[in-house]
Design a protein around this motif. Structure first.
Motif, PDB file in Angstrom:
ATOM      1  N   ASP A 102       0.887  -1.155   0.000  1.00 53.89           N
ATOM      2  CA  ASP A 102       0.000   0.000   0.000  1.00 53.89           C
ATOM      3  C   ASP A 102       0.930   1.211   0.000  1.00 53.89           C
ATOM      4  O   ASP A 102       2.121   1.075  -0.255  1.00 53.89           O
ATOM      5  CB  ASP A 102      -0.998  -0.020   1.161  1.00 53.89           C
ATOM      6  CG  ASP A 102      -0.365   0.193   2.531  1.00 53.89           C
ATOM      7  OD1 ASP A 102       0.853   0.457   2.616  1.00 53.89           O
ATOM      8  OD2 ASP A 102      -1.086   0.081   3.528  1.00 53.89           O
ATOM      9  N   SER A 103       0.440   2.385   0.303  1.00 55.05           N
ATOM     10  CA  SER A 103       1.290   3.575   0.216  1.00 55.05           C
ATOM     11  C   SER A 103       2.408   3.621   1.249  1.00 55.05           C
ATOM     12  O   SER A 103       3.338   4.396   1.122  1.00 55.05           O
ATOM     13  CB  SER A 103       0.435   4.831   0.347  1.00 55.05           C
ATOM     14  OG  SER A 103      -0.217   4.830   1.598  1.00 55.05           O
ATOM     15  N   LYS A 107       2.691  -5.368   2.160  1.00 54.93           N
ATOM     16  CA  LYS A 107       1.608  -6.004   2.899  1.00 54.93           C
ATOM     17  C   LYS A 107       1.616  -7.523   2.765  1.00 54.93           C
ATOM     18  O   LYS A 107       1.084  -8.224   3.616  1.00 54.93           O
ATOM     19  CB  LYS A 107       0.252  -5.467   2.432  1.00 54.93           C
ATOM     20  CG  LYS A 107       0.065  -4.012   2.755  1.00 54.93           C
ATOM     21  CD  LYS A 107       0.105  -3.785   4.243  1.00 54.93           C
ATOM     22  CE  LYS A 107      -0.120  -2.353   4.612  1.00 54.93           C
ATOM     23  NZ  LYS A 107      -0.116  -2.126   6.045  1.00 54.93           N
TER      24      LYS A 107
END
Length: 175
Positions: A102-103, A107
């Protein structure tokens, strides 16, 4: 729309008479009617087969989508027959995998792990308390493996499995 803005062709002599044949081509095409307020263009990549027949192999659309073997309908769209995507490590000491971010952080990963003779496809969640979930559609997960290595099939409440004792413990179902 669809008009060619320009092309770069790569060619060479195919015989002693200096007959030039195009081996590859990069072409820019308008993606809509060209105007003062619309200047979008797709970039197309062509290759030539052994019979001098050119075909589009890859397209980068004006939206930034990339298509291999297809006009892209998503950010990366690959269409082909058989072995479509190949991940290969350049080192025998490193297994190939796909990483999900993700940003802020990685993950999870999906890939191949070779442990001696026990080769395996792996799915790993990078978060300490994360579950691995398989979904077959809708909001219900078909299979859940939680951080305690319990498995839930068709339920959000995983049951335990003791591999050493070959025992499967079924948890109480929810109403």
């Amino acid at each position: 729309s669809g008009h060619r803005l320009g092309a770069i062709e790569f060619g060479g002599a195919e015989d002693t008479s200096s007959t030039i044949t195009t081996g590859a081509r990069i072409e820019a095409l308008c993606d809509a009617t060209w105007s003062a307020s619309e200047n979008g263009a797709d970039l197309l990549f062509y290759t030539t087969d052994g019979n001098a027949s050119q075909s589009e192999q890859m397209r980068i659309s004006a939206t930034g989508f990339v298509g291999i073997g297809v006009d892209p309908a998503s950010e990366l769209h690959i269409k082909g027959a058989g072995d479509i995507l190949r991940l290969e490590s350049t080192s025998a000491a490193s297994d190939p995998y796909i990483a999900f971010y993700d940003s802020s952080a990685k993950k999870g990963t999906f890939g191949y792990s070779g442990y001696g003779d026990a080769d395996a496809i792996t799915l790993a969640n990078e978060e300490a308390a994360g579950d691995i979930r398989f979904n077959t559609g809708g909001d219900t997960f078909a299979v859940i493996i939680d951080q305690a290595q319990r498995v839930g099939i068709g339920t959000a409440t995983p049951s335990s499995f003791d591999a050493e004792a070959n025992n499967l413990v079924i948890g109480a179902g929810s109403a």
